[in-house]
Structure formats: structure tokens, C-alpha cells
Design a protein around this motif. Structure first.
Motif, short mmCIF file in Angstrom:
data_model
loop_
_atom_site.label_atom_id
_atom_site.label_comp_id
_atom_site.label_asym_id
_atom_site.label_seq_id
_atom_site.Cartn_x
_atom_site.Cartn_y
_atom_site.Cartn_z
N PHE A 246 0.81 -1.21 0.00
CA PHE A 246 0.00 0.00 0.00
C PHE A 246 0.85 1.26 0.00
CE2 PHE A 246 -3.21 -3.03 1.26
CZ PHE A 246 -4.38 -2.50 0.74
N LEU A 247 1.83 1.33 0.88
CA LEU A 247 2.59 2.57 1.06
C LEU A 247 3.74 2.73 0.07
CD1 LEU A 247 2.74 2.73 4.96
CD2 LEU A 247 1.05 3.72 3.41
N LEU A 248 4.28 1.63 -0.44
CA LEU A 248 5.45 1.73 -1.31
C LEU A 248 5.11 1.44 -2.77
CD1 LEU A 248 8.48 2.14 -1.61
CD2 LEU A 248 8.81 -0.28 -1.09
N LEU A 249 4.65 0.24 -3.06
CA LEU A 249 4.49 -0.16 -4.46
C LEU A 249 3.35 0.57 -5.14
CD1 LEU A 249 5.13 -4.00 -4.16
CD2 LEU A 249 6.71 -2.19 -4.85
N LEU A 250 2.20 0.69 -4.49
CA LEU A 250 1.08 1.38 -5.12
C LEU A 250 1.36 2.86 -5.32
CD1 LEU A 250 -2.02 -0.27 -3.42
CD2 LEU A 250 -1.03 -0.73 -5.65
N ASN A 251 2.06 3.50 -4.38
CA ASN A 251 2.44 4.90 -4.57
C ASN A 251 3.46 5.06 -5.69
OD1 ASN A 251 0.77 5.95 -2.56
ND2 ASN A 251 2.26 5.54 -0.95
N THR A 252 4.36 4.09 -5.81
CA THR A 252 5.30 4.13 -6.95
C THR A 252 4.55 3.99 -8.26
OG1 THR A 252 6.98 3.10 -5.54
CG2 THR A 252 7.36 3.06 -7.92
N PHE A 253 3.55 3.13 -8.28
CA PHE A 253 2.71 2.98 -9.47
C PHE A 253 2.04 4.32 -9.85
CE2 PHE A 253 -1.53 2.25 -11.22
CZ PHE A 253 -1.23 1.49 -12.34
N MET A 254 1.49 5.00 -8.89
CA MET A 254 0.86 6.29 -9.14
C MET A 254 1.88 7.35 -9.57
SD MET A 254 -2.29 5.71 -8.81
CE MET A 254 -2.81 7.40 -8.95
N ALA A 255 3.09 7.29 -8.98
CA ALA A 255 4.13 8.26 -9.36
C ALA A 255 4.54 8.09 -10.82
CB ALA A 255 5.35 8.11 -8.44
N ILE A 256 4.62 6.84 -11.29
CA ILE A 256 4.96 6.60 -12.70
C ILE A 256 3.89 7.20 -13.61
CG2 ILE A 256 5.22 4.80 -14.44
CD1 ILE A 256 6.47 3.04 -12.30
N CYS A 257 2.64 7.01 -13.28
CA CYS A 257 1.55 7.57 -14.10
C CYS A 257 1.56 9.09 -14.08
CB CYS A 257 0.21 7.03 -13.61
SG CYS A 257 0.01 5.24 -13.76
N VAL A 258 1.76 9.69 -12.91
CA VAL A 258 1.74 11.16 -12.81
C VAL A 258 2.90 11.76 -13.58
CG1 VAL A 258 1.97 13.08 -11.20
CG2 VAL A 258 0.47 11.16 -10.64
N GLU A 259 4.11 11.15 -13.44
CA GLU A 259 5.28 11.69 -14.14
C GLU A 259 5.10 11.59 -15.65
OE1 GLU A 259 9.14 11.67 -16.09
OE2 GLU A 259 7.84 9.92 -15.86
N THR A 260 4.58 10.46 -16.12
CA THR A 260 4.37 10.30 -17.56
C THR A 260 3.31 11.27 -18.07
OG1 THR A 260 4.92 7.95 -17.31
CG2 THR A 260 3.84 8.62 -19.35
N TYR A 261 2.24 11.46 -17.32
CA TYR A 261 1.20 12.40 -17.73
C TYR A 261 1.74 13.83 -17.79
CZ TYR A 261 -3.13 15.08 -17.67
OH TYR A 261 -4.12 15.97 -17.98
N THR A 262 2.57 14.21 -16.82
CA THR A 262 3.12 15.57 -16.81
C THR A 262 4.01 15.81 -18.02
OG1 THR A 262 3.07 15.55 -14.40
CG2 THR A 262 4.43 17.23 -15.46
N VAL A 263 4.90 14.85 -18.30
CA VAL A 263 5.81 15.01 -19.44
C VAL A 263 5.04 15.02 -20.76
CG1 VAL A 263 7.72 13.94 -20.69
CG2 VAL A 263 7.75 14.00 -18.20
N ALA A 264 4.06 14.13 -20.90
CA ALA A 264 3.30 14.04 -22.14
C ALA A 264 2.50 15.32 -22.40
CB ALA A 264 2.38 12.83 -22.11
N THR A 265 1.82 15.82 -21.38
CA THR A 265 1.03 17.05 -21.56
C THR A 265 1.93 18.26 -21.84
OG1 THR A 265 1.03 17.29 -19.14
CG2 THR A 265 -0.90 16.29 -20.17
N PHE A 266 3.10 18.31 -21.22
CA PHE A 266 4.02 19.43 -21.48
C PHE A 266 4.51 19.39 -22.93
CE2 PHE A 266 8.41 20.94 -21.78
CZ PHE A 266 8.24 22.26 -21.40
N GLN A 267 4.89 18.22 -23.42
CA GLN A 267 5.36 18.12 -24.80
C GLN A 267 4.24 18.44 -25.79
OE1 GLN A 267 6.98 14.18 -25.12
NE2 GLN A 267 8.88 14.70 -24.04
#
Length: 524
Positions: free
Chosen positions: A221-242
């Protein structure tokens, strides 16, 4: 086991529902055949690069699942054809026993393949949502997240399998979900969503159960699922910026991807080409694609010389800076560590050495890279033979597009017009000799015509007009040749003057170095 009767044979399918299931099955098979042909064409054309695209893998998965589904149907049709009770004219009788045990496994495999095929086919619909500006960022996020999430899922499943094995060994019982490794693995997968009964773990009333649950909460809950969400947020930020950066740099009247595609496709159907619309008169013949620099007006020559000198200086500056950075990198990596640690082992002292204290000035310093070049107002002529420099039509057109003053001076905005106006014949043939040959050929043809009995006569006015035209052409050609030769002499004089100035500067530097050496020798 429930099954549909038309799954047993194609004749029964066509006779029972020709306009529905049978026609849909035929159209689906045809569309998948076209998809197979298109995928084969792309693989042959692109090679291995085809497999690096996400939606190409989806297409291959669709073709594979449809092939499995077709093969299972063929197996079902073949086995049903050998069973008399499964024939189309008998299967409708409710009192007859149907021995379908031989085809149950094939029916189940076909249904599973069809279910996965439907799922992946609907996922492929997301590919075409990228044509909409609203869903475009979301589709790009899914594409870019897929690879990272697959790598992360491998680590995630390993951790979950470890918890599943621990729970199965410790609390596995015939009456609970942890009785098998598969049941335990299913429990730890769906536990984040809730609905898993943890009572068998707490009924044991030991320390291991709470420790496993606490470790599961911390790791999953605290490590793997948050890492999963961080990957999605980082990819969304980079994609929308480009995407936003690309949209902001695009012309305002260009429109979206869907409108551009539809407009291009409609123009292609009408036979209208949106690119390559220049005519032969605008492009010119193959022999009109370049012109000597000396044949162009002086303003264009100065502009071309200035631009070329600036680009050469810029290239030299970049090469020097690149070499300096490469030496610094090699020094940082210890490539010259022995020379730096043991400077006394050099075979001979250098004539010129850098003085770290700065007490003695050097005649030549190379410790710092030269500053970026600054374009001179009156640059020297380019290196090489001036008469051998050729200016291409594309270069000349770009100069005209960037400088409206040149357009006003030349009186045209097309480079081909300037080339046709100022081009000098490059054939190397003497124009006077060419005119003499032409006159002799004309006289010979006239004699041949008179020998055949034809009486030719010319109007005196037409003869004078021809003579005037030839004289004007000869004078124009002589003027161009004289201007070309004079410009060559002036350029050579300018080059010679520049070389003499550079020689004087070098001699002065040598004299200064000599005086410095003499002063140092006297002081020593």
C-alpha cells in the motif's frame, strides 16, 4: 454444458441466421484478412521497427487470437461433421442425445479466445482517440506508461507471490482461500480492493499473522502502489508538457490532427496535391540550379561572403570549444594523470610554458577557448579561388526570403530569375567563333536551297534588326566577361591585401616575442 447450435457447422449457421451471425462472421474474417495483409506489408517495409510500436503489438495480438478462434471453429466443425446426431437436420430434435463431450474443450477454448479478442479489439479503439485534442494526452500517457508499468508489474508480482507463499504455508487450510498457492496469490492481488476474508489469519492468535499483514500494508500500500501512481503522474506531466509545447509552436490556423487528416484525404480524392506545386518555370532546368558568385551583383556577393565567413568562424569556434571540453573530460577521467603527476619526466622543456603565477606574460596563450565569432562589417573574401565558388538556387532563394532589401535591388523575389539574368555561358566556347560557325552554316544552307531552284530574298529592315540583335548580344556578353574579370582582379587584390595585413601582424607578434625573450635572457 450450454452451447449455440450454429456453432456446430457453417451450413446450420447460414441457414439459421444468414443475415446476422453468418454474414457478420464472414465480414469479420474478411476484415481480419485485410489486417493481416496490412500488417505483413508494414513488417516488410519497416522491419524490426514495426515491433517497437505499441499498437503494432496490439494488432499482432488480435491476429493471433482470431487465428486461434478460427482454428478451434475448424476443429469443432470437423468433429461435429463425423457425429450423426450433430447434423443440421437432426440437432433440432429435442429427443435425440447429443454427444458433445468431444467438442466441449474446443468450444471452451474458442469462447475464451473470442472473449480476449473482444477485449483487445475494444482496447484498440483507444488508438483512434488520439485524433481528438481532448483525448490525445490520455492516449499518449497510456502508450508511454505501458512499458514502465510492465517492468514495474514484474517486480510487483514477485513481491505478491512471496506474500502468497507465506500465507499459504502458515495459514493454508481446506476451508479457507489460502488452501492453495493460487488461492493465496488471488487473495493478495484483490486485497487492495477489499473483499478478502482475513479471519483465518487472526484466528490463529499468533505474532506472525499481524506481522505479515503489517508488512503487506507497508510494502504494497505505502510503497508499491504509490510508486505505481508516481509513474503515471510523471508520464502524464511530461506528455502534456510536450503536447502543449508542440501546439503552441504550431501555426494558429493549422487545425487539429483529425481535420488535417480529413482535408488531406479529401484533397487526394479530388486529385489535388498539397505539396510539390512549384512549376518548372519556378524551379528551372537542371542547368539553371547554380551560378558563379562572380556573375551576381555586388550586393549579393557581399551578403553571400559575409554569411559564409560567419558560418565558417562559427564552425571553427564550436570545434575549438568541443576540443577543449574533450580535453577537460579526459583530464577529469585521469587520461593525463601520469603527465600531471610527473611533469619532471618530460624529455625536454617547452619553449613556451604557462606561468601559473601570472608574473611573466606569454606571447601565445591557449589555455582559454576563443570567444564566439562576431560577423565583420566587411568580411574578407572566402578562401579558395573566387571564380570557382558556385551559389545554388536554394541558397540564393533563402537569401532573398530573409532580406527584402535584396529583393528591391534585384527587382524580383525568385532566385531563378536572377540566375537567368546574370548567368554567363559556361560552355567555354568563344562566342565570336560560335557566331562565325553559325553564319557559315546559314550560308551553306542558303546555297543548298538556291541550288534546288528556290529564290530567297530578305527585307533590309529585318536584316538590320538581326544585325542589331547580334551586336547587342555580343556587347552584352563582352560586358559580362569584362565585369567578371574585373571583379576577379578586385577580389584577388582584396585577398592579397588581407594576407599582407595578416603577415604584418604575425611579424609584429614575432618581434614582440623576440623582445620578450631578450628581456628574460638579460634578466636571468
Amino acid at each position: 454444458f450450454a452451447f449455440k447450435a450454429y456453432q456446430m457447422s457453417l451450413p446450420l449457421m447460414s441457414g439459421d441466421d444468414f443475415g446476422g451471425v453468418f454474414l457478420f462472421f464472414a465480414l469479420t474474417s474478411g476484415m481480419h484478412a485485410l489486417l493481416l495483409a496490412y500488417a505483413t506489408f508494414l513488417i516488410v517495409k519497416n522491419g524490426f521497427r514495426y515491433f517497437t510500436y505499441v499498437w503494432s503489438i496490439v494488432d499482432l495480438a488480435i491476429l493471433l487470437l482470431f487465428s486461434i478462434y478460427v482454428c478451434t471453429n475448424i476443429v469443432i466443425f470437423t468433429e461435429a461433421a463425423w457425429e450423426p446426431s450433430l447434423q443440421p437436420e437432426i440437432i433440432a430434435d429435442s429427443e435425440v442425445f447429443f454427444p458433445i463431450g468431444n467438442v466441449v474443450s474446443s468450444l471452451e477454448a474458442g469462447n475464451r479466445a473470442l472473449a480476449l479478442l473482444g477485449l483487445i479489439s475494444w482496447i484498440k479503439v483507444l488508438k483512434y482517440f488520439s485524433l481528438s485534442s481532448t483525448f490525445h494526452p490520455l492516449v499518449r500517457v497510456l502508450e508511454r506508461c505501458l512499458v514502465n508499468l510492465l517492468k514495474f508489474a514484474a517486480l510487483f508480482l514477485i513481491v505478491l507471490f512471496g506474500f502468497a507463499v507465506a500465507l499459504h504455508i502458515s495459514y493454508g487450510d481446506e476451508t479457507n482461500l489460502f488452501s492453495s498457492v493460487g488461492g493465496s496469490f488471488f487473495a493478495v492481488i484483490v486485497a487492495p480492493a477489499g473483499g478478502v476474508e482475513l479471519q483465518p489469519i487472526f484466528d490463529m492468535d499468533d505474532l506472525l499473522g499481524p506481522v505479515l499483514i503489517f508488512a503487506y500494508i507497508v510494502v504494497v500500500f505505502l510503497l508499491l502502489l504509490n510508486t505505481f501512481m508516481a509513474i503515471c503522474v510523471e508520464t502524464y506531466t511530461v506528455a502534456t508538457f510536450q503536447i502543449d509545447d508542440h501546439v503552441s509552436s504550431r501555426p494558429p490556423n493549422l487545425g487539429g490532427p483529425a481535420s488535417i487528416f480529413l482535408w488531406t484525404y479529401w484533397s487526394a480524392l479530388k486529385g489535388v496535391k498539397l505539396v510539390g506545386k512549384e512549376t518548372l518555370d519556378e524551379i528551372g532546368e537542371p542547368d539553371e540550379q547554380q551560378i558563379k558568385l562572380t556573375s551576381l551583383p555586388e550586393d549579393i556577393q557581399l551578403r553571400y561572403t559575409k554569411t559564409k565567413s560567419f558560418m565558417e568562424q562559427l564552425l571553427a569556434s564550436v570545434e575549438v570549444q568541443t576540443g577543449t571540453k574533450r580535453r577537460q573530460l579526459m583530464l577529469a577521467q585521469g587520461a593525463f594523470r601520469d603527465q600531471a603527476l610527473n611533469p619532471s619526466q618530460n624529455s625536454a622543456p617547452l619553449a613556451l610554458q604557462d606561468d601559473q603565477g601570472g608574473l611573466r606574460a606569454l606571447a601565445i596563450k591557449d589555455s582559454a577557448p576563443p570567444p564566439p565569432p562576431i560577423a565583420a562589417q566587411n568580411p574578407p573574401p572566402p578562401s579558395g579561388e573566387p571564380t570557382g565558388i558556385m551559389v545554388r538556387r536554394v541558397q540564393l532563394q533563402r537569401m532573398l526570403d530573409e532580406d527584402p532589401i535584396l529583393v528591391e535591388i534585384c527587382g524580383t523575389s525568385r532566385a531563378i530569375d536572377i540566375i537567368r539574368r546574370f548567368r554567363v555561358d559556361q560552355s567555354g566556347v568563344d562566342p565570336y567563333a560560335a557566331i562565325a560557325d553559325l553564319q557559315s552554316n546559314v550560308a551553306r544552307k542558303l546555297e543548298e536551297l538556291e541550288e534546288q531552284g528556290m529564290d530567297l530574298s530578305f527585307d533590309e529592315l529585318e536584316t538590320l534588326r538581326q544585325v542589331s540583335t547580334e551586336l547587342h548580344a555580343a556587347l552584352t556578353e563582352a560586358q559580362r566577361e569584362w565585369r567578371s574579370e574585373l571583379l576577379t582582379v578586385m577580389q584577388m587584390a582584396s585577398l592579397l591585401s588581407h594576407s599582407l595585413v595578416e603577415l604584418t601582424r604575425r611579424l609584429e607578434a614575432i618581434q614582440i616575442n623576440h623582445n620578450n625573450f631578450t628581456t628574460r635572457a638579460g634578466a636571468g
